[in-house]
Design a protein around this motif. Sequence first.
Motif, mmCIF file in Angstrom:
data_model
loop_
_atom_site.group_PDB
_atom_site.id
_atom_site.type_symbol
_atom_site.label_atom_id
_atom_site.label_comp_id
_atom_site.label_asym_id
_atom_site.label_seq_id
_atom_site.Cartn_x
_atom_site.Cartn_y
_atom_site.Cartn_z
ATOM 1 N N GLY A 219 -87.235 -29.512 45.581
ATOM 2 C CA GLY A 219 -87.802 -29.645 46.905
ATOM 3 C C GLY A 219 -88.920 -28.659 47.204
ATOM 4 N N ARG A 220 -89.089 -27.666 46.358
ATOM 5 C CA ARG A 220 -90.149 -26.693 46.604
ATOM 6 C C ARG A 220 -91.528 -27.304 46.346
ATOM 7 N NH1 ARG A 220 -87.847 -20.983 44.150
ATOM 8 N NH2 ARG A 220 -86.415 -20.575 45.854
ATOM 9 N N THR A 221 -92.470 -26.911 47.145
ATOM 10 C CA THR A 221 -93.835 -27.377 46.923
ATOM 11 C C THR A 221 -94.448 -26.623 45.747
ATOM 12 O OG1 THR A 221 -94.835 -25.742 48.397
ATOM 13 C CG2 THR A 221 -94.079 -27.821 49.383
ATOM 14 N N ALA A 222 -95.464 -27.227 45.166
ATOM 15 C CA ALA A 222 -96.160 -26.573 44.057
ATOM 16 C C ALA A 222 -96.757 -25.243 44.509
ATOM 17 C CB ALA A 222 -97.241 -27.492 43.506
ATOM 18 N N ALA A 223 -97.283 -25.207 45.732
ATOM 19 C CA ALA A 223 -97.892 -23.978 46.242
ATOM 20 C C ALA A 223 -96.862 -22.859 46.369
ATOM 21 C CB ALA A 223 -98.561 -24.248 47.585
ATOM 22 N N HIS A 224 -95.656 -23.208 46.841
ATOM 23 C CA HIS A 224 -94.610 -22.195 46.998
ATOM 24 C C HIS A 224 -94.156 -21.678 45.636
ATOM 25 C CE1 HIS A 224 -90.386 -20.946 48.536
ATOM 26 N NE2 HIS A 224 -91.241 -19.949 48.603
ATOM 27 N N ALA A 225 -93.975 -22.597 44.662
ATOM 28 C CA ALA A 225 -93.569 -22.168 43.318
ATOM 29 C C ALA A 225 -94.646 -21.276 42.703
ATOM 30 C CB ALA A 225 -93.314 -23.390 42.442
ATOM 31 N N ASP A 226 -95.905 -21.621 42.894
ATOM 32 C CA ASP A 226 -96.998 -20.804 42.355
ATOM 33 C C ASP A 226 -97.007 -19.419 42.992
ATOM 34 O OD1 ASP A 226 -97.813 -22.876 40.737
ATOM 35 O OD2 ASP A 226 -99.405 -23.554 42.102
ATOM 36 N N GLU A 227 -96.693 -19.359 44.293
ATOM 37 C CA GLU A 227 -96.686 -18.066 44.986
ATOM 38 C C GLU A 227 -95.595 -17.160 44.431
ATOM 39 O OE1 GLU A 227 -95.211 -15.085 47.510
ATOM 40 O OE2 GLU A 227 -94.190 -17.029 47.512
ATOM 41 N N LEU A 228 -94.416 -17.733 44.165
ATOM 42 C CA LEU A 228 -93.330 -16.934 43.594
ATOM 43 C C LEU A 228 -93.665 -16.522 42.156
ATOM 44 C CD1 LEU A 228 -90.088 -18.755 44.815
ATOM 45 C CD2 LEU A 228 -91.052 -16.610 45.648
ATOM 46 N N ALA A 229 -94.216 -17.451 41.380
ATOM 47 C CA ALA A 229 -94.539 -17.154 39.989
ATOM 48 C C ALA A 229 -95.578 -16.045 39.875
ATOM 49 C CB ALA A 229 -95.041 -18.418 39.294
ATOM 50 N N ALA A 230 -96.455 -15.945 40.862
ATOM 51 C CA ALA A 230 -97.507 -14.924 40.836
ATOM 52 C C ALA A 230 -96.941 -13.514 40.917
ATOM 53 C CB ALA A 230 -98.493 -15.160 41.984
ATOM 54 N N ARG A 231 -95.674 -13.375 41.317
ATOM 55 C CA ARG A 231 -95.062 -12.047 41.406
ATOM 56 C C ARG A 231 -94.677 -11.497 40.031
ATOM 57 N NH1 ARG A 231 -90.690 -12.922 46.333
ATOM 58 N NH2 ARG A 231 -92.119 -13.932 47.824
ATOM 59 N N LEU A 232 -94.605 -12.378 39.019
ATOM 60 C CA LEU A 232 -94.221 -11.935 37.677
ATOM 61 C C LEU A 232 -95.460 -11.645 36.841
ATOM 62 C CD1 LEU A 232 -91.297 -14.255 36.492
ATOM 63 C CD2 LEU A 232 -91.192 -11.836 37.059
ATOM 64 N N PRO A 233 -95.412 -10.605 36.007
ATOM 65 C CA PRO A 233 -96.531 -10.367 35.090
ATOM 66 C C PRO A 233 -96.663 -11.533 34.103
ATOM 67 C CG PRO A 233 -95.070 -8.460 35.211
ATOM 68 C CD PRO A 233 -94.366 -9.581 35.901
ATOM 69 N N GLU A 248 -77.962 -17.971 36.938
ATOM 70 C CA GLU A 248 -77.041 -17.093 37.656
ATOM 71 C C GLU A 248 -77.202 -17.207 39.172
ATOM 72 O OE1 GLU A 248 -78.034 -13.293 36.084
ATOM 73 O OE2 GLU A 248 -76.842 -13.537 34.255
ATOM 74 N N ARG A 249 -78.365 -17.685 39.618
ATOM 75 C CA ARG A 249 -78.667 -17.711 41.057
ATOM 76 C C ARG A 249 -79.000 -19.120 41.545
ATOM 77 N NH1 ARG A 249 -79.974 -13.392 38.394
ATOM 78 N NH2 ARG A 249 -79.782 -11.306 39.323
ATOM 79 N N ARG A 250 -78.529 -20.124 40.832
ATOM 80 C CA ARG A 250 -78.927 -21.488 41.187
ATOM 81 C C ARG A 250 -78.413 -21.904 42.569
ATOM 82 N NH1 ARG A 250 -75.289 -25.081 36.957
ATOM 83 N NH2 ARG A 250 -73.270 -24.130 37.422
ATOM 84 N N ALA A 251 -77.388 -21.233 43.064
ATOM 85 C CA ALA A 251 -76.881 -21.525 44.409
ATOM 86 C C ALA A 251 -77.436 -20.553 45.454
ATOM 87 C CB ALA A 251 -75.355 -21.494 44.421
ATOM 88 N N ASP A 252 -78.352 -19.726 45.047
ATOM 89 C CA ASP A 252 -78.874 -18.699 45.955
ATOM 90 C C ASP A 252 -80.405 -18.719 45.930
ATOM 91 O OD1 ASP A 252 -79.143 -16.542 47.628
ATOM 92 O OD2 ASP A 252 -78.720 -15.035 46.095
ATOM 93 N N GLY A 253 -80.966 -19.850 46.372
ATOM 94 C CA GLY A 253 -82.415 -19.965 46.398
ATOM 95 C C GLY A 253 -83.077 -18.936 47.280
ATOM 96 N N VAL A 254 -82.390 -18.550 48.358
ATOM 97 C CA VAL A 254 -82.940 -17.510 49.252
ATOM 98 C C VAL A 254 -83.073 -16.184 48.516
ATOM 99 C CG1 VAL A 254 -82.539 -16.196 51.361
ATOM 100 C CG2 VAL A 254 -82.058 -18.658 51.321
ATOM 101 N N GLY A 255 -82.040 -15.856 47.724
ATOM 102 C CA GLY A 255 -82.086 -14.611 46.952
ATOM 103 C C GLY A 255 -83.196 -14.605 45.922
ATOM 104 N N VAL A 256 -83.411 -15.752 45.292
ATOM 105 C CA VAL A 256 -84.491 -15.855 44.306
ATOM 106 C C VAL A 256 -85.841 -15.650 44.974
ATOM 107 C CG1 VAL A 256 -85.683 -17.435 42.740
ATOM 108 C CG2 VAL A 256 -83.190 -17.297 42.712
ATOM 109 N N ARG A 257 -86.014 -16.255 46.141
ATOM 110 C CA ARG A 257 -87.282 -16.054 46.860
ATOM 111 C C ARG A 257 -87.468 -14.598 47.255
ATOM 112 N NH1 ARG A 257 -85.687 -20.946 49.315
ATOM 113 N NH2 ARG A 257 -84.886 -19.843 51.144
ATOM 114 N N ARG A 258 -86.355 -13.963 47.647
ATOM 115 C CA ARG A 258 -86.449 -12.578 48.097
ATOM 116 C C ARG A 258 -86.715 -11.613 46.939
ATOM 117 N NH1 ARG A 258 -81.770 -12.379 50.158
ATOM 118 N NH2 ARG A 258 -80.720 -11.423 48.364
ATOM 119 N N ASN A 259 -86.100 -11.889 45.766
ATOM 120 C CA ASN A 259 -86.130 -10.927 44.666
ATOM 121 C C ASN A 259 -87.059 -11.336 43.535
ATOM 122 O OD1 ASN A 259 -84.179 -9.320 45.954
ATOM 123 N ND2 ASN A 259 -82.551 -10.654 45.194
#
Length: 259
Positions: A219-233, A248-259
């Motif tokens: 359900g995530r948009t491409a733009a949102h996934a790209d924004e999260l991916a940009a946080r990783l080297p 490990e966090r498949r039920a915690d999408g909020v945590g993944v976005r946060r961390n």
Amino acid sequence: MITELLRGACDFTAGRSDGRVEIHVPEYHGWKLVERRAARPLESLIYGAGLLDNLHADLGSFFEDREWHAQMGIPYRRAYLLHGLPGNGKSSLVSALAGAFGLNVCVLNLATPVLGDDRLTALLGELPRRALLLLEDIDAVFLGREPRTPDVKLSFNGLLNALDGVAAGEGGRVTFMTTNDLDGLDAALIRPGRADLHLLTDNATRAQVAGMLRRFWPGRTAAHADELAARLPESEVSMARLQEYLLERRADGVGVRRN
């Protein structure tokens, strides 16, 4: 006549009947079936820079070119070298391609102490029909042309002859070799004819990270996934580590976005 009819039926249907891939390992001078697993859909794999599409197209073209090879006098066999850091899907790629083409996989460990030159030649001569040959971690066998350990009984020349020597055959064998250390391989082992196409499976690019995020949370948009991916080297985390983190966090999408 009946024998030939049954052999033809077996060749036509092997590996295609139920969408599963058979995994074979050596047993004496033949092969033993050890597992039948569901074929992994190609679309479930995420690689960079068109690697999957290019490899799929190349392999498909090879299977269609038997007569052309014969007319040109070129041995009808194809070999691929998958190299890169561990945990980035080299073996998964081979298994998924086998499923896509209705093939099976024969896995051979070249470093086993009971594998000498004669046995290797015999095994390659008895490959099951409609099977890919997978030689994993070939860097663990030789350093240059010398065995890495005294337990290795296979000679370097014996390996070369088995891959493309006079007795190698021209029946359409497809070989995949994998390595984590390209620089440790002798040039003679990976030249064209023995490794026709070299493909790098490297650590996750940001595009691959974004693709993995969208597979876990469609359900995530491409733009949102790209924004999260940009946080990783770029190219710092393996695909296996990324998948483990998300599992490990498949039920915690909020945590993944946060961390």
